[in-house]
Write an enzyme that holds these catalytic residues in place. Sequence first.
Site, short mmCIF file in Angstrom:
data_model
loop_
_atom_site.label_atom_id
_atom_site.label_comp_id
_atom_site.label_asym_id
_atom_site.label_seq_id
_atom_site.Cartn_x
_atom_site.Cartn_y
_atom_site.Cartn_z
N GLU A 142 0.73 -1.29 0.16
CA GLU A 142 0.01 -0.09 -0.05
C GLU A 142 0.91 1.24 0.02
OE1 GLU A 142 -3.66 1.78 2.53
OE2 GLU A 142 -1.86 1.47 3.43
N TRP A 194 -8.25 -1.93 -0.09
CA TRP A 194 -8.98 -0.89 -0.46
C TRP A 194 -10.21 -1.75 -1.57
CZ3 TRP A 194 -9.20 4.26 0.09
CH2 TRP A 194 -8.20 4.61 0.75
N TYR A 234 -4.84 9.44 -1.66
CA TYR A 234 -3.41 9.83 -1.06
C TYR A 234 -2.51 9.90 -2.10
CZ TYR A 234 -5.60 8.30 3.30
OH TYR A 234 -6.40 8.24 4.33
N CYS A 261 -7.83 9.80 6.05
CA CYS A 261 -7.85 9.84 7.35
C CYS A 261 -6.57 10.18 7.81
CB CYS A 261 -8.15 8.23 7.90
SG CYS A 261 -9.82 7.75 7.47
N ARG A 308 -6.96 12.23 11.44
CA ARG A 308 -8.24 13.22 11.73
C ARG A 308 -9.25 11.81 12.33
NH1 ARG A 308 -12.49 11.50 8.38
NH2 ARG A 308 -11.95 10.66 6.63
N ASP A 328 -9.19 4.30 13.26
CA ASP A 328 -10.09 2.84 13.50
C ASP A 328 -8.84 2.26 14.31
OD1 ASP A 328 -10.79 0.27 13.64
OD2 ASP A 328 -11.39 0.23 11.53
#
Length: 313
Positions: free
Chosen positions: A58, A80, A144, A195, A215, A218
């Site tokens: 990733e 994803w 991203y 995130c 922000r 999880d």
Amino acid sequence: MKQYLNLCQHILETGTKKGDRTGTGTYSVFGYQMRFDLAKGFPLLTTKRTAFRLIVSELLWFLKGDTNIRTLIQDRNGIWDEWAFERYVESDAYTGPDMTDFGHRVVEDEQFAKTYKAELAAFKEKILADEDFARKYGDLGPVYGKQWRAWDTDHGVIDQLAQVIESIKTNPDSRRHIVTAWNPAEVDEMALPPCHLLFQFYVADGKLSCQLYQRSADVFLGVPFNIASYALLIHLIAHECGLEVGEFVHTLGDAHIYQNHLTQVQEQLSREPRDLPKLNVNYAGRSIFDLNVEDITIEGYDPHPKITAPIAV
């Protein structure tokens, strides 16, 4: 990794019960910080097995500026998949069984779970086999990689990552070594707004440190990946700039445990952390942008067994 376990315990003891976008519900705290000294070992969670290879593929996907899951599927990385699949089943092109609210139904309905897995597998097969289909339904929007490597402006495209590497090399004491993925003009086009949205590098005593602002966190599923991913990023950027590694500072906004992850978190808290592994990177004279998944490995990783939990989409 006591820092991470302390975060879990803090949320269980002080978290506020809240609703959320996914409808799952969370226990949440606001504003939390962890610090990891990267000289003491690579911070890959040991209280459950964490898939390091997925973290690597990733991050390399981000570094290359890619936003299409086709590359990830080719690397056997399904991180994803659900986000792209959700976009597809909500489109006019999808004509299969009703997949509404599949994130919850797959947990609650065994028969539906079989149907969902079959539909997702067919979707991924088509992504691999059909370039046009992949281009249309495999792309996650300007997530991203797009923001890190190709931020659009009226005056051209900005490669934030290349600029920050050059800045670290030529002006290490600058307070502007910053990369942001939060682009207000394009947030609504993303499958998932970022995130982990902003990070800043800091150079001192020949060492490179980085602080991340996240922000939304999880804590059970995502945060262990985030910690390892940014620790790896620091190692790679430090090498590119001829520096040693310093600290990873992880600052969280809304740090939450989903209500359907509570049992898993309690099981993890019952386990004793083990020694951290060592990171190995085969640079072979190449830039970090030219590395492959096989070039990045860890040794001495002896975690407790994997703990599974559903992802909230």
